[in-house]
Design a protein around this motif. Structure first.
Motif, mmCIF file in Angstrom:
data_model
loop_
_atom_site.group_PDB
_atom_site.id
_atom_site.type_symbol
_atom_site.label_atom_id
_atom_site.label_comp_id
_atom_site.label_asym_id
_atom_site.label_seq_id
_atom_site.Cartn_x
_atom_site.Cartn_y
_atom_site.Cartn_z
ATOM 1 N N ALA A 3 -12.837 2.465 -12.484
ATOM 2 C CA ALA A 3 -13.171 1.328 -11.609
ATOM 3 C C ALA A 3 -13.386 0.012 -12.340
ATOM 4 O O ALA A 3 -13.235 -1.055 -11.746
ATOM 5 N N GLU A 4 -13.737 0.093 -13.624
ATOM 6 C CA GLU A 4 -14.020 -1.161 -14.349
ATOM 7 C C GLU A 4 -12.786 -1.622 -15.104
ATOM 8 O O GLU A 4 -12.395 -0.996 -16.089
ATOM 9 N N THR A 5 -12.221 -2.685 -14.604
ATOM 10 C CA THR A 5 -11.007 -3.211 -15.246
ATOM 11 C C THR A 5 -11.394 -4.019 -16.485
ATOM 12 O O THR A 5 -12.134 -4.999 -16.383
ATOM 13 N N ASN A 48 -7.943 -0.889 -9.340
ATOM 14 C CA ASN A 48 -9.186 -0.194 -9.730
ATOM 15 C C ASN A 48 -9.918 0.454 -8.546
ATOM 16 O O ASN A 48 -10.989 1.004 -8.709
HETATM 17 C C1 LIG Z 1 -11.454 -4.589 -9.841
HETATM 18 O O1 LIG Z 1 -10.289 -5.383 -9.776
HETATM 19 C C2 LIG Z 1 -10.450 -6.649 -9.183
HETATM 20 C C3 LIG Z 1 -9.138 -7.337 -9.164
HETATM 21 O O2 LIG Z 1 -8.151 -6.504 -8.783
HETATM 22 C C4 LIG Z 1 -11.430 -7.472 -9.975
HETATM 23 O O3 LIG Z 1 -11.671 -8.679 -9.332
HETATM 24 C C5 LIG Z 1 -12.715 -6.718 -10.118
HETATM 25 O O4 LIG Z 1 -13.563 -7.434 -10.988
HETATM 26 C C6 LIG Z 1 -12.482 -5.333 -10.675
HETATM 27 N N1 LIG Z 1 -13.725 -4.591 -10.710
HETATM 28 C C7 LIG Z 1 -14.305 -4.233 -11.842
HETATM 29 C C8 LIG Z 1 -15.619 -3.518 -11.686
HETATM 30 O O5 LIG Z 1 -13.814 -4.444 -12.932
#
Ligand SMILES: *[C@@H]1O[C@H](CO)[C@@H](O)[C@H](O)[C@H]1NC(C)=O
Length: 241
Positions: free
Chosen positions: A127-129, A139
């Motif tokens: 989930a954490e990109t 994600n």
């Molecule tokens: C998940 O992806 C979105 C963009 O697709 C981004 O804005 C968001 O920060 C991401 N979430 C995490 C927890 O990295």
């Protein structure tokens, strides 16, 4: 007085004969003049002829020059047209080459499985990109959707608690591409795997839990400190299109 003397001298030299001039010399001067004029006329005619000839030659040369100039201009125009056509073709070639040579950056890395308890057949969603160049990783679903056809490299790392086991696979659409399993009685362990493959645009790549014995609680774990990062992660990269 002096004039008189001159007159006298003149009379003496001519023997005192002051009469009409002899017949033969009366038109002598006119004859000579006429002869001269005739010769002059002949000469003038010759000069005129030469001038006309020269004039004609100059006109001919000028005419030739004009024709040559026209020919050269035509040739030049043809060359110009030909070259601009060739240049356009070359530019199109370069554009095409640029398109094939320039591989856009498609790269992602994500960690932090949203569900650590897993279950047989479940997709592991990271989930954490951490990185998502090209935006092809989702994600929420855990899917990487191939944006452009090409050669790709994917890697995963999974970390599990001790006394837990899991079987995992890197999936491409509905096919299993790379799989592995791991278990340790005492230690928390991490395992990694990779997949190198040529993919078509639109195909989907994801990580699946192929099997985990049904048990309550987490299987995956994440641990971070200043020294270690035990992260479960999924990353991928377009190598060349
Ligand atoms: C998940 O992806 C979105 C963009 O697709 C981004 O804005 C968001 O920060 C991401 N979430 C995490 C927890 O990295």
């Amino acid at each position: 007085m002096r004039l008189w003397l001159v007159f006298l001298g003149f009379v003496v030299v001519h023997g005192g004969v002051i009469g009409p001039e002899p017949q033969c010399s009366k038109f002598h001067y006119e004859e000579q003049l006429l002869e001269k004029m005739v010769r002059m006329e002949v000469k003038v005619e010759g000069v005129e002829k030469r001038i006309m000839e020269t004039n004609q030659r100059v006109l001919d040369v000028l005419g030739n020059l004009q024709t040559e100039r026209k020919d050269m201009k035509n040739e030049f125009n043809e060359l110009q047209i030909q070259y601009s056509k060739e240049m356009e073709e070359r530019i199109a070639d370069i554009e095409k080459l640029k398109d094939t040579l320039l591989t856009e950056t498609v790269a992602f890395k994500a960690r932090g499985p949203s569900d650590k308890s897993l279950g047989t057949g479940k997709t592991i969603v990271f989930a954490e990109t951490m990185l998502n160049k090209g935006g092809a990783y989702d994600n929420v679903t855990g899917m990487f959707t191939v944006p452009v056809s090409g050669a790709y490299l994917f890697t995963i790392q999974l970390c599990i608690l001790n006394k837990k086991q899991m079987h995992y696979g890197i999936m491409i659409d509905n096919s299993l591409y790379t799989s592995g399993r791991f278990y340790d009685n005492d230690a928390y362990t991490c395992d990694s795997a990779d997949a190198i493959t040529v993919l078509e645009g639109g195909e989907r790549v994801y990580v699946k839990c192929l099997y985990s014995p049904s048990s309550s609680g987490d299987i995956l774990y994440e641990y971070s400190s200043s020294t270690y990062n035990y992260w479960s992660s999924f990353s991928g990269l377009l190598i060349h299109r």
